[in-house]
Design a protein around this motif. Structure first.
Motif, PDB file in Angstrom:
ATOM      1  N   THR A   1       0.838  -1.199   0.000  1.00  0.00           N
ATOM      2  CA  THR A   1       0.000   0.000   0.000  1.00  0.00           C
ATOM      3  C   THR A   1       0.867   1.240   0.000  1.00  0.00           C
ATOM      4  O   THR A   1       1.877   1.307   0.702  1.00  0.00           O
ATOM      5  N   GLN A   2       0.452   2.227  -0.780  1.00  0.00           N
ATOM      6  CA  GLN A   2       1.051   3.554  -0.733  1.00  0.00           C
ATOM      7  C   GLN A   2      -0.057   4.584  -0.583  1.00  0.00           C
ATOM      8  O   GLN A   2      -1.075   4.524  -1.268  1.00  0.00           O
ATOM      9  N   GLU A   3       0.191   5.539   0.344  1.00  0.00           N
ATOM     10  CA  GLU A   3      -0.765   6.594   0.626  1.00  0.00           C
ATOM     11  C   GLU A   3      -0.087   7.953   0.430  1.00  0.00           C
ATOM     12  O   GLU A   3       1.021   8.165   0.903  1.00  0.00           O
ATOM     13  N   PHE A   4      -0.793   8.847  -0.257  1.00  0.00           N
ATOM     14  CA  PHE A   4      -0.265  10.174  -0.539  1.00  0.00           C
ATOM     15  C   PHE A   4      -1.202  11.219   0.068  1.00  0.00           C
ATOM     16  O   PHE A   4      -2.371  11.322  -0.336  1.00  0.00           O
ATOM     17  N   ALA A   5      -0.704  11.953   1.060  1.00  0.00           N
ATOM     18  CA  ALA A   5      -1.474  13.032   1.674  1.00  0.00           C
ATOM     19  C   ALA A   5      -1.040  14.360   1.073  1.00  0.00           C
ATOM     20  O   ALA A   5       0.126  14.547   0.730  1.00  0.00           O
ATOM     21  N   GLY A   6      -1.980  15.282   0.948  1.00  0.00           N
ATOM     22  CA  GLY A   6      -1.697  16.573   0.347  1.00  0.00           C
ATOM     23  C   GLY A   6      -2.680  16.913  -0.737  1.00  0.00           C
ATOM     24  O   GLY A   6      -2.524  17.919  -1.435  1.00  0.00           O
ATOM     25  N   VAL A   7      -3.718  16.073  -0.900  1.00  0.00           N
ATOM     26  CA  VAL A   7      -4.785  16.375  -1.855  1.00  0.00           C
ATOM     27  C   VAL A   7      -5.756  17.312  -1.130  1.00  0.00           C
ATOM     28  O   VAL A   7      -6.835  16.927  -0.690  1.00  0.00           O
ATOM     29  N   GLY A   8      -5.334  18.545  -0.968  1.00  0.00           N
ATOM     30  CA  GLY A   8      -6.031  19.444  -0.065  1.00  0.00           C
ATOM     31  C   GLY A   8      -5.552  19.174   1.360  1.00  0.00           C
ATOM     32  O   GLY A   8      -4.592  18.449   1.598  1.00  0.00           O
ATOM     33  N   GLY A   9      -6.191  19.765   2.329  1.00  0.00           N
ATOM     34  CA  GLY A   9      -5.799  19.547   3.710  1.00  0.00           C
ATOM     35  C   GLY A   9      -4.562  20.320   4.108  1.00  0.00           C
ATOM     36  O   GLY A   9      -4.056  21.178   3.371  1.00  0.00           O
ATOM     37  N   ASP A  10      -4.042  19.992   5.309  1.00  0.00           N
ATOM     38  CA  ASP A  10      -2.929  20.744   5.885  1.00  0.00           C
ATOM     39  C   ASP A  10      -1.625  19.954   5.916  1.00  0.00           C
ATOM     40  O   ASP A  10      -0.609  20.488   6.365  1.00  0.00           O
ATOM     41  N   VAL A  11      -1.622  18.711   5.490  1.00  0.00           N
ATOM     42  CA  VAL A  11      -0.471  17.833   5.674  1.00  0.00           C
ATOM     43  C   VAL A  11      -0.115  17.179   4.346  1.00  0.00           C
ATOM     44  O   VAL A  11      -0.990  16.865   3.542  1.00  0.00           O
ATOM     45  N   SER A  12       1.220  16.974   4.131  1.00  0.00           N
ATOM     46  CA  SER A  12       1.694  16.296   2.925  1.00  0.00           C
ATOM     47  C   SER A  12       2.722  15.241   3.315  1.00  0.00           C
ATOM     48  O   SER A  12       3.697  15.546   4.006  1.00  0.00           O
ATOM     49  N   PHE A  13       2.495  14.020   2.880  1.00  0.00           N
ATOM     50  CA  PHE A  13       3.460  12.942   3.115  1.00  0.00           C
ATOM     51  C   PHE A  13       3.188  11.801   2.146  1.00  0.00           C
ATOM     52  O   PHE A  13       2.137  11.747   1.485  1.00  0.00           O
ATOM     53  N   MET A  14       4.138  10.868   2.079  1.00  0.00           N
ATOM     54  CA  MET A  14       3.960   9.619   1.348  1.00  0.00           C
ATOM     55  C   MET A  14       4.264   8.476   2.313  1.00  0.00           C
ATOM     56  O   MET A  14       5.371   8.390   2.847  1.00  0.00           O
ATOM     57  N   ARG A  15       3.277   7.614   2.541  1.00  0.00           N
ATOM     58  CA  ARG A  15       3.429   6.492   3.459  1.00  0.00           C
ATOM     59  C   ARG A  15       3.354   5.191   2.660  1.00  0.00           C
ATOM     60  O   ARG A  15       2.433   4.986   1.869  1.00  0.00           O
TER      61      ARG A  15
END
Length: 791
Positions: A607-621
């Motif tokens: 699994t790969q998760e990408f945060a930063g599609v809007g919101g306040d946080v950006s990361f790749m898990r």
């Protein structure tokens, strides 16, 4: 001459009249001889109350003004009795009239049951044919008695008895009462095998569904004799041998002997194993123009030198059949031609492709589903009405239906259609409960007694929807979750679902902050093959950290973090609200032989998760895990498990926050608390989470010696090892703020033992772990427990 004939006819009628009155049956020839005939002027009906006289006359073969014979009167009487409306029928002659005297069967006012505890009245009413406002007939009542007895026998009560009684009411009505004496349960005392050399009796007993009676027999039903279950057990044993090289295996007999004095069954399977084979040379031949055997050879899963397995043969046929159907060869038929060599103990296989018979599916009939909708069953078929009939695709649909776990049994058969080239596909199913109640419980020094409970329905409203409600928590934690999944979104083999959740964690001795989280997400699943699936997801989550007695607004204005005493400044720095919006994808491989109790196969997920599609946080898990199950000693029931897992997270243009890091502990490496390993604040001991973790598990499960198998207890020994390390708080920037970190990539490890109980409430597990290697700042935990149940 005519007067003599009439007098002879009257005499014959008078002689025959007693025969009519004795039970209503007329011996052939007792009325008039077949060579003679008589004429009646009219037909008189007597004794009827509810049935119209004209209706009765319609069943008489003799008609006024016409001649009649004894054969005609016999047929008339039979026709009247077959209506089920009459208890008695008499035919006499009075002058020139034929008199039909009837005694009507009473009407049933109510059907009742007494003495039944094992089955409710509603269940018994579904078995019997007699019903309120229906006509009472002795044949139907006797049939109902046998139906009730058969129900109890299938439920393992062979000493049950049923007596039918009637209570007379006015106007020729009755109450029908079935008095049931259930008797004790007739269990299976012993299951024996004769002729088995390759596998022990205990191993084969684990293969079949029928179980021997024991201490927990009052809580289960699989320890009673059921002829259908015995037939299914025969097939399970046969497949078990055929998938392990014994291509000549046969079941000589399966016998269930009833000891009436002890009220128990003794079941004996007599088998002929034959010798064990390996795959020899494997080839593909085609007599159909346009088909390339070389291309299909790549789809064959059987390999020369491997142990012969009928599953590999079937999987190869299925893969080639589906490929050919997609290429326009709907009627292509694949037959495996086996070449046995007893001397070398090999079986060569040639898959021969030829043009099969041109038959079409006229219709698909579904029987036995009272809850599950027809379309839920039909969508598991890759063929529909009007398509080319394909036995391989039918078998595939049957396997899919069984894997749904909606049904206790699934049998697909065929019947001739209206035309010679038409086939009716008949699906017979027996439904079973599809709800699941799961729970877990444990203890930690951080949260005290903790637990969770979830309610899952896998066939909601009979539409195949999956609905899950979960509640959990402890002394300082509460979680709530609701999820919904449609496994066939928009009628396609695509799963779609959503979930919403709320999590609340209060500060305690080992967590110095309050944390609230509310959010939800969407998921979509796309099956690529039977074993490989791709999932896509989106999640949005509102997070809030609050440190008691700490004024975040004051510190944020001057860039300092003067936290409450004993609270990590990293925690204070994370205080406040944030919105996380992320997308993800997962690659899933699942070849497990059983998803509930696997004994062979692999389950892997990336699994790969990408945060930063809007919101306040950006990361790749990124996370990955893989589990491998294999029977180490099949005869002894020893199962091996190897599991590896790992994860990594990196900030995209920013540091990884406290809330986004990996918090690992006893759920990954037993012997540690939740969040028991990984970076910690050196001053306060608060867990800060890790950017990287890896872990591995080796486990052996085995029967506990001296413990009766029917109790369901098994033991396990395990070894866990892994680490969780790296954090963005371990830098000069954060040290300047007074944040100092204990962090090490050293391997943490533990060994231990477990007790596994297949309890009537579901599987329970207790783990006892001893830590071999750790860091001083790690948090340890010796004991964990968890479990689940089905209903």
């Amino acid at each position: 001459m005519t007067a003599k004939l009439i007098r002879a006819t009257f005499s014959a009628l008078l002689v025959a009249a007693p025969a009519f009155s004795a039970g209503g049956a007329i011996p052939f020839g007792s009325f008039v001889s077949s060579a003679e005939a008589a004429v009646v002027n009219r037909i008189v009906v007597r004794g009827n109350e509810r049935v119209d006289a004209e209706t009765i006359r319609a069943y008489m073969m003799a008609q006024p003004g016409q001649s009649f014979s004894s054969e005609q009167l016999d047929e008339s009487l039979k026709a009247l009795y077959e209506t089920g409306l009459f208890a008695d029928v008499k035919v006499t002659q009075s002058g020139g009239a034929l008199v039909v005297t009837v005694v009507e069967n009473p009407l049933i006012n109510r059907v009742a049951f007494e003495g039944n505890k094992r089955y409710k009245d509603e269940q018994l009413k579904g078995v019997v044919q007699s019903e309120a406002n229906g006509v009472l007939t002795s044949s139907r009542v006797q049939s109902d008695v046998q139906r009730i007895l058969e129900l109890y026998r299938r439920g393992g009560r062979f000493q049950a008895s049923v007596e039918a009684k009637t209570i007379q009411l006015p106007q020729n009505r009755v109450n029908l009462v079935y008095e049931v004496t259930e008797g004790p349960k007739t269990g299976v005392s012993r299951i024996n095998f004769i002729g088995n050399q390759a596998f022990s009796d205990s191993r084969l007993r684990n293969v079949i569904e029928t179980r021997e009676s024991g201490l927990l027999s009052f809580l289960r039903r699989s320890d009673v004799y059921d002829p259908d279950r015995l037939s299914a057990d025969e097939e399970k044993i046969r497949q078990y041998y055929l998938n392990r090289g014994y291509a000549d295996f046969q079941i000589v007999s399966s016998v269930a002997d009833l000891d009436r004095e002890r009220n128990v069954f003794f079941i004996t399977f007599t088998v002929d194993e034959g010798q064990k084979y390996q795959f020899g040379a494997i080839d593909v031949e085609s007599v159909v123009p346009g088909i390339d055997p070389e291309r299909l050879r790549r789809l064959v899963t059987a390999r020369e030198g491997n142990t012969f397995s009928s599953r590999d043969v079937q999987d190869s046929i299925e893969a080639m059949t589906i490929d050919l159907a997609g290429s326009g060869y709907a009627f292509a038929q694949i037959r495996p031609r086996l070449d046995r060599n007893p001397e070398t103990k090999t079986i060569g296989i040639t898959f021969v492709i030829d043009e099969g018979p041109r038959a079409y599916v006229e219709r698909i009939e579904i029987r036995g589903n009272s809850r599950t909708r027809d379309y839920v069953i039909r969508r598991e078929f890759d063929i529909a009405e009007g398509d080319a009939f394909n036995r391989v695709l039918i078998d595939r649909a049957e396997r899919r239906l069984k894997n749904l776990n909606y049904f206790k049994s699934v049998k697909i058969s065929t019947e001739p259609g209206a035309e010679p080239d038409r086939v009716v596909v008949v699906v017979n199913i027996e439904e079973q409960p599809t709800g699941e109640l799961s729970f877990g419980a444990g203890y930690s020094t951080a949260d005290g007694v903790i637990g969770d409970i979830s309610l899952t329905e896998r066939n909601f409203l009979g539409r195949g929807y999956v609905v899950r409600v979960a509640v959990g928590g402890g002394e300082s934690a509460r979680t709530y979750e609701f999820g919904f999944t449609d496994p066939y979104f928009l009628g396609r083999r695509i799963s779609a679902g959503f979930n919403v959740f709320r999590r609340e964690y209060e500060d305690n001795d080992y967590r110095s902050y309050n944390f609230d989280s509310t959010g939800g997400g969407l998921t979509f699943g796309f099956p690529i093959t039977e074993e490989f699936t791709v999932q896509l997801g989106y999640q949005i989550e509102s997070q809030d950290i609050n440190v008691p007695d700490y004024d975040y607004s004051t510190d944020i204005s001057d860039g300092t973090f003067d936290c409450t005493s004993g609270v990590s400044k990293a925690v204070c720095q994370a205080e406040g609200n944030s919105l996380v919006s992320s997308v993800s994808y997962s690659l899933i491989y699942d070849s497990l032989d059983n998803r509930i109790n696997p004994t062979d196969g692999i389950y892997a997920k990336f699994t790969q998760e990408f945060a930063g599609v809007g919101g306040d946080v950006s990361f790749m898990r990124t996370t990955a895990q893989a589990s491998y199950y294999h029977e180490v000693l099949p005869d002894a029931g020893v199962l091996g498990l190897l599991k590896v897992q790992g994860g990594h997270i990196m900030g995209l243009g920013e540091d990884v926050r406290l809330l986004d890091a990996f918090f690992k502990g006893g759920e990954t490496i037993r012997g540690f608390e939740s969040s028991g390993i990984g970076p910690r604040d050196a001053l306060t001991g608060d867990a800060l989470g890790a950017k990287i973790y890896v872990a591995g598990t080796a486990e052996l499960q085995f029967p506990l010696p001296g413990i009766p198998k029917e109790i369901g207890l098994r033991g396990a020994v395990f070894a866990d090892a892994g680490t969780a390390y790296d954090t963005d708080f371990d830098s000069a920037q954060y040290q300047a703020l007074g944040i100092f970190v204990d962090d090490s990539a050293s391997i943490r490890s533990s060994i231990g033992a477990s007790i596994l109980w297949a309890s009537p409430l579901g599987p329970l597990r207790a783990d006892f772990a001893y830590v071999l290697t750790s860091e001083e700042y790690d948090r340890k935990q010796f004991f964990r427990i968890g479990g689940g149940t089905r209903f």
